[in-house]
Design an enzyme around this catalytic site. Structure first.
Site, PDB file in Angstrom:
ATOM      1  N   HIS A  30       0.837  -1.192   0.000  1.00 47.86           N
ATOM      2  CA  HIS A  30       0.000   0.000   0.000  1.00 47.86           C
ATOM      3  C   HIS A  30       0.873   1.242   0.000  1.00 47.86           C
ATOM      4  CE1 HIS A  30      -0.276   0.798   4.656  1.00 47.86           C
ATOM      5  NE2 HIS A  30       0.896   0.317   4.325  1.00 47.86           N
ATOM      6  N   CYS A  71       5.730   6.191   4.761  1.00 55.44           N
ATOM      7  CA  CYS A  71       4.612   5.373   4.272  1.00 55.44           C
ATOM      8  C   CYS A  71       3.889   6.003   3.083  1.00 55.44           C
ATOM      9  CB  CYS A  71       3.626   5.062   5.399  1.00 55.44           C
ATOM     10  SG  CYS A  71       4.325   3.968   6.637  1.00 55.44           S
ATOM     11  N   HIS A 120       4.960   0.373  -0.306  1.00 58.04           N
ATOM     12  CA  HIS A 120       5.685  -0.600   0.515  1.00 58.04           C
ATOM     13  C   HIS A 120       4.702  -1.696   0.914  1.00 58.04           C
ATOM     14  CE1 HIS A 120       3.676   2.003   3.391  1.00 58.04           C
ATOM     15  NE2 HIS A 120       3.824   1.062   4.317  1.00 58.04           N
ATOM     16  N   HIS A 141       3.531  -5.131   3.791  1.00 56.98           N
ATOM     17  CA  HIS A 141       3.558  -5.699   5.128  1.00 56.98           C
ATOM     18  C   HIS A 141       3.147  -7.161   5.078  1.00 56.98           C
ATOM     19  CE1 HIS A 141       3.935  -1.764   7.032  1.00 56.98           C
ATOM     20  NE2 HIS A 141       2.981  -1.328   6.213  1.00 56.98           N
ATOM     21  N   HIS A 184      -1.074 -10.400  -1.672  1.00 58.61           N
ATOM     22  CA  HIS A 184      -0.223 -10.030  -2.798  1.00 58.61           C
ATOM     23  C   HIS A 184      -0.882  -9.007  -3.726  1.00 58.61           C
ATOM     24  CE1 HIS A 184       2.118 -13.371  -1.294  1.00 58.61           C
ATOM     25  NE2 HIS A 184       3.139 -12.817  -1.915  1.00 58.61           N
ATOM     26  N   GLU A 220       0.200  -4.973  11.508  1.00 55.02           N
ATOM     27  CA  GLU A 220       0.967  -4.520  10.349  1.00 55.02           C
ATOM     28  C   GLU A 220       2.426  -4.959  10.508  1.00 55.02           C
ATOM     29  OE1 GLU A 220      -0.124  -0.578   8.509  1.00 55.02           O
ATOM     30  OE2 GLU A 220       1.897  -0.129   9.209  1.00 55.02           O
TER      31      GLU A 220
END
Length: 149
Positions: free
Chosen positions: A16, A25, A29, A31, A75, A136
């Site tokens: 995201h 952020c 990137h 998680h 994914h 996260e």
């Protein structure tokens, strides 16, 4: 008989970016998310029922969360569709990437609200969503509790 809480945990990988954010952020990137889903209800007492003693079959809960959350978000890359990220999303999508355009900024807080609505809509009438915990990272998570909403 009293209420019992049942929890099942799930993992998925999601990317995201937070448009307009003033930190790292804002960049795309990902998680390794951990989602804990807790439902509450009374165990089945009908001795002729194949699921005697269960609040919900763990397999049934798994099917709901897999279809509504894991299969969609694993994914994938999530962007807020109300931002210029929609252009990046189109480019990625055109190149065969799985992209989700959400009606919200894809923070853990907003994702857990979205997940709660999707799961609640699929639960039987005698089973209630109690809480969700979306991790996260190992040290950062958002929680949703029915009692707060």
């Amino acid at each position: 008989m009293g209420n019992i809480r049942i929890t099942k945990q799930f993992t998925f990988e999601t990317g995201h970016a937070l448009f307009g954010y003033d930190g790292k952020c804002r960049n795309v990137h990902g998680h390794s998310y951990k989602l804990s889903v807790t439902v509450i209800g009374q165990p089945i007492t009908d001795t002729s029922h194949v699921k005697l003693g269960m609040v919900i079959d763990f397999g049934d809960l798994k099917k709901i969360v897999k279809e509504e959350i894991v299969d969609e978000f694993d994914h994938a890359t999530v962007f807020n569709k109300n931002t210029p990220h929609v252009e990046l999303a189109k480019e990625l999508s055109d190149r065969g990437h799985q992209v989700i355009l959400a009606d919200y900024q894809p923070t853990s807080e907003n994702m857990v609200i979205d997940f709660a609505a999707k799961i609640k809509a699929r639960l039987g009438k005698n089973i209630k969503l109690h809480s969700l915990k979306l991790q996260e990272t190992d040290t950062s998570f958002a929680e949703w509790f029915a009692s707060d909403n």
